[in-house]
Write a protein that holds these residues in place. Structure first.
Motif, PDB file in Angstrom:
ATOM      1  N   SER A  98       0.726  -1.274   0.251  1.00 58.79           N
ATOM      2  CA  SER A  98      -0.029   0.089  -0.022  1.00 58.79           C
ATOM      3  C   SER A  98       0.895   1.321  -0.006  1.00 58.79           C
ATOM      4  O   SER A  98       1.793   1.161   0.774  1.00 58.79           O
ATOM      5  N   THR A  99       0.465   2.127  -0.817  1.00 61.34           N
ATOM      6  CA  THR A  99       1.321   3.432  -0.998  1.00 61.34           C
ATOM      7  C   THR A  99       0.869   4.662  -0.553  1.00 61.34           C
ATOM      8  O   THR A  99      -0.267   4.755  -0.621  1.00 61.34           O
ATOM      9  N   LEU A 100       1.682   5.570  -0.142  1.00 61.29           N
ATOM     10  CA  LEU A 100       1.109   7.001   0.376  1.00 61.29           C
ATOM     11  C   LEU A 100       2.038   7.847  -0.031  1.00 61.29           C
ATOM     12  O   LEU A 100       3.258   7.582  -0.460  1.00 61.29           O
ATOM     13  N   THR A 101       1.734   9.254  -0.068  1.00 62.53           N
ATOM     14  CA  THR A 101       2.635  10.265  -0.169  1.00 62.53           C
ATOM     15  C   THR A 101       2.561  11.334   1.109  1.00 62.53           C
ATOM     16  O   THR A 101       1.137  11.493   1.528  1.00 62.53           O
ATOM     17  N   ASN A 139       7.500  10.103  -1.306  1.00 63.50           N
ATOM     18  CA  ASN A 139       6.434  10.418  -2.376  1.00 63.50           C
ATOM     19  C   ASN A 139       6.168   8.869  -3.390  1.00 63.50           C
ATOM     20  O   ASN A 139       6.905   8.378  -3.557  1.00 63.50           O
ATOM     21  N   ASN A 140       4.852   8.677  -2.953  1.00 65.08           N
ATOM     22  CA  ASN A 140       4.429   7.334  -3.484  1.00 65.08           C
ATOM     23  C   ASN A 140       5.180   6.349  -3.020  1.00 65.08           C
ATOM     24  O   ASN A 140       5.742   5.434  -3.778  1.00 65.08           O
ATOM     25  N   LYS A 141       5.417   6.124  -1.590  1.00 63.15           N
ATOM     26  CA  LYS A 141       6.349   5.184  -1.034  1.00 63.15           C
ATOM     27  C   LYS A 141       5.217   4.269  -0.111  1.00 63.15           C
ATOM     28  O   LYS A 141       4.130   4.589   0.131  1.00 63.15           O
ATOM     29  N   SER A 142       5.702   2.790  -0.014  1.00 61.95           N
ATOM     30  CA  SER A 142       4.713   2.020   0.622  1.00 61.95           C
ATOM     31  C   SER A 142       4.847   2.500   2.110  1.00 61.95           C
ATOM     32  O   SER A 142       5.884   2.961   2.491  1.00 61.95           O
ATOM     33  N   SER A 327      -1.452  12.073  -0.084  1.00 58.51           N
ATOM     34  CA  SER A 327      -2.649  11.223  -0.750  1.00 58.51           C
ATOM     35  C   SER A 327      -2.413  10.192  -0.464  1.00 58.51           C
ATOM     36  O   SER A 327      -1.323   9.545   0.231  1.00 58.51           O
ATOM     37  N   SER A 329      -3.215   5.718  -1.180  1.00 59.03           N
ATOM     38  CA  SER A 329      -3.656   4.784  -2.153  1.00 59.03           C
ATOM     39  C   SER A 329      -3.772   3.387  -1.773  1.00 59.03           C
ATOM     40  O   SER A 329      -3.148   3.005  -0.998  1.00 59.03           O
ATOM     41  N   ASN A 330      -4.621   2.510  -2.436  1.00 61.90           N
ATOM     42  CA  ASN A 330      -4.580   1.318  -1.950  1.00 61.90           C
ATOM     43  C   ASN A 330      -4.728   0.821  -0.520  1.00 61.90           C
ATOM     44  O   ASN A 330      -3.986  -0.084  -0.116  1.00 61.90           O
TER      45      ASN A 330
END
Length: 336
Positions: A98-101, A139-142, A327, A329-330
């Protein structure tokens, strides 16, 4: 050992289980549970078990203590053999997938780990305090990468090593290499077999220094290594934008004899990756770190194979330089 599948109610499938493999490594992050159990609708005496991908599976030891909780991610049925094989991963798999920023400023790594738990539906457990604050952009890391970015930054300040690990349903972050208490692997007691391997195939002990035109201007060597193993050379071209001494030091830093060790022993639930063990054996003697473990359970026997490391290593995740927008995601939750 007890194996339960959660499908509304708990289904104890222990008496149907043929064999179990429970494994993990510091590199693969999430621990894995593989189970084979009998499921044959041709046999009226065989109970029908309700299971599916996403269902929660709990494994407990002989004293009723849960040592694994996770979800089914893959299964296979073989009608001829009346067998079901399923593969589960613990909830660190959610953190890894699962990724977030997010941007962090002067945040405690332990607070960041708890935030990841909250964001991704994982229960926080005993999360060690690093005693420092960190700042970075993810930045867009799990979720796992973000936790390790925080503790990697902490490592730069305090030199300590860290590892996330699931304790049943709860996420712990421990100091990497903590010793398994009151436990010794001993060839006279619980070791079944041991293997040791040593290799010099990747040694580089001589560096030829080249100028910008490719001419050799000198050599850096490790004389003791050359005397013992012969010379193994690489070339390094001058780069005005780099510190050449640091470049040479980096080459020689990895210039070590590669060693690996494996021990097969009577199983102990506490002997898992990220922890260290004391070993007394003809091939090993002292403290070693568990890189990977595989526990097998079959016909009432618990056996384990441990892949040992000779130094305490941490899965460091570097901090990239980038802008961030918040943000999520997932996002996943445990399915009960």
């Amino acid at each position: 050992m007890k194996i339960e599948i959660i499908a509304g109610a708990r289904q104890d499938i222990s008496r149907l289980v043929r064999n179990v493999t429970w494994s993990g490594s510091r590199i693969n992050v999430a621990r894995k549970l593989e189970v084979d159990f009998t499921q044959d609708d041709r046999d009226p005496q065989c109970p029908i078990i309700n299971f599916d991908n996403g269902y929660t599976v709990i494994a407990s030891d002989e004293n009723g203590n849960s040592f694994f909780e996770g979800n089914i991610y893959r299964y296979k049925r073989n009608r001829a053999e009346g067998n079901v094989h399923f593969i589960c991963f613990d909830h660190l798999h959610v953190m890894k997938a699962s990724t977030l920023t997010k941007e962090y400023k002067n945040a405690a790594p332990s607070d960041i780990a708890r935030e990841m738990c909250s964001q991704l539906g994982v229960i926080p457990g005993n999360i060690v305090s690093a005693g420092v604050s960190v700042s970075f952009i993810a930045n867009n890391k799990s979720g796992y990468q973000i936790i390790m970015m925080a503790y990697t930054e902490a490592n730069k300040k305090n030199g300590k090593l860290y590892q996330p690990i699931m304790n049943g349903a709860r996420l712990d972050v421990v100091e990497k290499g903590t010793a398994v208490a009151n436990f010794v692997l001993d060839s006279r007691n619980n070791i079944i077999n041991s293997e040791y391997e040593e290799s010099i195939e990747k040694i580089i002990n001589k560096v030829a220094l080249l100028d910008e035109q490719g001419n050799v201007t000198g050599y850096e060597t490790q004389s003791d290594s050359i005397k013992k193993y012969s010379a193994f050379q690489t070339v390094l071209k001058t780069d005005p934008n780099k510190d050449m001494k640091q470049e040479v030091d980096a080459i020689f830093k990895n210039n070590t004899v590669e060693r690996s060790g494996y021990i097969t022993a009577i199983g102990d639930y506490r002997a898992i990756s990220s922890y260290s063990v004391q070993v007394t054996d003809g091939l090993f003697n002292g403290k070693f770190w568990i890189k990977q473990d595989t526990h097998t359970f079959k016909e009432g026997q618990h056996e384990m194979k441990l892949d040992l490391e000779f130094e305490n290593e941490m899965n460091k995740v570097g901090v990239p330089q980038s802008t961030a927008s918040v943000s999520v995601s997932n996002k996943r939750q445990r399915k009960l």
